[in-house]
Design an enzyme around this catalytic site. Structure first.
Site, short mmCIF file in Angstrom:
data_model
loop_
_atom_site.label_atom_id
_atom_site.label_comp_id
_atom_site.label_asym_id
_atom_site.label_seq_id
_atom_site.Cartn_x
_atom_site.Cartn_y
_atom_site.Cartn_z
N TYR A 93 0.86 -1.18 0.00
CA TYR A 93 0.00 0.00 0.00
C TYR A 93 0.89 1.24 0.00
O TYR A 93 1.89 1.29 0.73
CB TYR A 93 -0.89 0.04 1.24
CG TYR A 93 -2.00 -0.99 1.24
CD1 TYR A 93 -3.06 -0.90 0.33
CD2 TYR A 93 -2.01 -2.05 2.13
CE1 TYR A 93 -4.08 -1.84 0.30
CE2 TYR A 93 -3.03 -2.99 2.13
CZ TYR A 93 -4.06 -2.88 1.21
OH TYR A 93 -5.06 -3.82 1.20
N GLU A 117 -3.60 -0.41 -3.53
CA GLU A 117 -4.90 0.25 -3.55
C GLU A 117 -5.35 0.69 -4.94
O GLU A 117 -6.52 1.10 -5.10
CB GLU A 117 -4.92 1.45 -2.60
CG GLU A 117 -4.09 2.65 -3.03
CD GLU A 117 -2.65 2.58 -2.56
OE1 GLU A 117 -1.96 3.61 -2.67
OE2 GLU A 117 -2.22 1.51 -2.09
N ASP A 269 -6.38 7.48 5.25
CA ASP A 269 -5.23 7.03 4.45
C ASP A 269 -5.06 7.87 3.19
O ASP A 269 -3.94 7.99 2.67
CB ASP A 269 -5.43 5.56 4.03
CG ASP A 269 -4.77 4.59 5.00
OD1 ASP A 269 -3.92 5.03 5.78
OD2 ASP A 269 -5.12 3.41 4.97
#
Length: 370
Positions: A93, A117, A269
């Site tokens: 990620y 992602e 995030d």
């Protein structure tokens, strides 16, 4: 290929990039694995389990990052940037759009950065984001319920209520995977739950999935304001793949929310979808601003690291095998993997990241051809 699996060093991050079962699959396919000492120890994946399937245990991260490919969970931290080297495949990620410092370092190190992602499948879905979104959506309600307790500055509301007492009101912004899983948990606790989304088709699907137990509303400024002012728990579950999250909840609206209400911003995030959100850690997960409790942990699934690691490896392993077998060439053969390429040897190859951070965008297929 020789693959490195480091021990995660982000605050209270106990996940590991590959389970022992995943390691066995990679080794059986003819690859070498270097796993950092105690990388999975905290969640019951001990060094001897990796050694039993043929992995080499190395004492320090330097040996891991010498490998031409590194599989991990979270984005590299400051101490890891100097260990990266040009041409190295970094499979993890990244969440680059709200993180200009990390982006700059990855470009300077000239790595091949493939972000979980933004990897897509044949239907355009995000298969490597889904398992952690499922975990985060469920944790959001657990964290929100804790935040509502008086000891944490909350309103003292029990989400499920008790006979003769109103149920807590949960408002979820976004009807994707995070929002759906959050709704399951909140409904399971007996809360009154409303999901907002700007996709009518998705709202119809949610109506069919949950029936009359779930309230659905089309997401626009008036309905968002109305519901936020009534919420005991507001969950931000907004996603624009690759982009920084839009700020849908203003500071002024937070100021008008109920004192002791809770915001869990799962979109943190990607920068967060609430104006008053700022990144927190598992060591210090909550803060109070404008009288509202905020939970904005940037690695929420790390709270349930064993379950999360198993779910993540289930999803990433097929892609890891392709990269290990073919190296960069795997990107040419798999459009979904190519969509995951965010930085390539000093160039930004994701249009959303380029747009949000002001970099020139380079089409990844053209760079690979050259």
């Amino acid at each position: 290929m020789k693959i490195g699996v480091p021990k995660e060093i982000k605050d209270h991050e106990y996940r590991v990039g590959v389970t022992p079962a995943g390691a066995k699959a990679l080794i059986d396919a003819g690859h070498e694995l270097c796993v950092e000492h105690n990388a999975g120890d905290a969640i019951g994946f001990h060094d001897d389990m990796y050694e039993a399937v043929g992995a080499a245990i190395v004492p320090a991260p330097e040996a891991v990052y010498e490998c031409p490919m590194v599989i991990k969970v979270k984005e590299p931290q400051a101490s890891e940037f100097p260990l990266l080297h040009a041409g190295q495949i970094l499979f993890t990620y990244l969440h680059l759009a709200p993180d200009p410092q990390q982006t700059r370092h990855l470009l300077e190190r000239k790595v091949v950065g493939i972000a979980y992602e933004t990897v897509t499948d044949q239907a355009g879905r995000l298969p490597l984001l889904v398992p952690m979104s499922e975990v985060a959506g469920r944790i959001a309600i657990q964290a929100g319920a804790a935040g509502l307790q008086m000891i944490n500055g909350g309103r003292g509301v029990l989400l499920g209520g008790v006979p003769g007492v109103p149920r807590g009101k949960v408002v979820i912004i976004g009807g994707g995977v995070v929002g759906t899983e959050a709704a399951k948990m909140a409904l399971g606790l007996g809360a009154e739950v409303t999901i907002l989304d700007n996709n009518l088709g998705r709202l119809r699907q949610l109506d069919d999935l949950f029936g009359p137990g779930l309230n659905t509303r089309f997401s626009e400024a008036h309905s968002l304001q109305e519901l936020a002012l009534e919420a005991d728990l507001l969950v931000g579950a907004v996603l624009l793949p690759g982009h920084a999250a839009p700020k849908l909840v203003s500071r002024e609206l937070v100021q008008r929310m109920r004192r002791g209400a809770v915001i869990v911003d799962v979109a943190i995030d990607q920068g967060g979808c609430v104006a008053t959100s700022r990144p927190t850690s598992h060591s210090d997960p909550m803060y109070i601003e404008e009288g509202v409790v905020h939970y904005c942990v940037t690695n929420m699934p790390g709270a349930c690291a064993r379950s999360a690691t198993m779910a993540l490896t289930n999803a990433t392993l097929p892609y890891a095998l392709q990269l290990a077998e073919h190296g960069e060439a795997a990107l040419k053969h798999n459009p979904g993997l190519l969509a995951g390429l965010n930085v390539y040897k000093g160039r930004v190859t994701n249009p959303a990241v380029a747009q949000d951070l002001g970099y020139d965008y380079y089409a990844p297929d053209s760079l690979l051809k050259s």
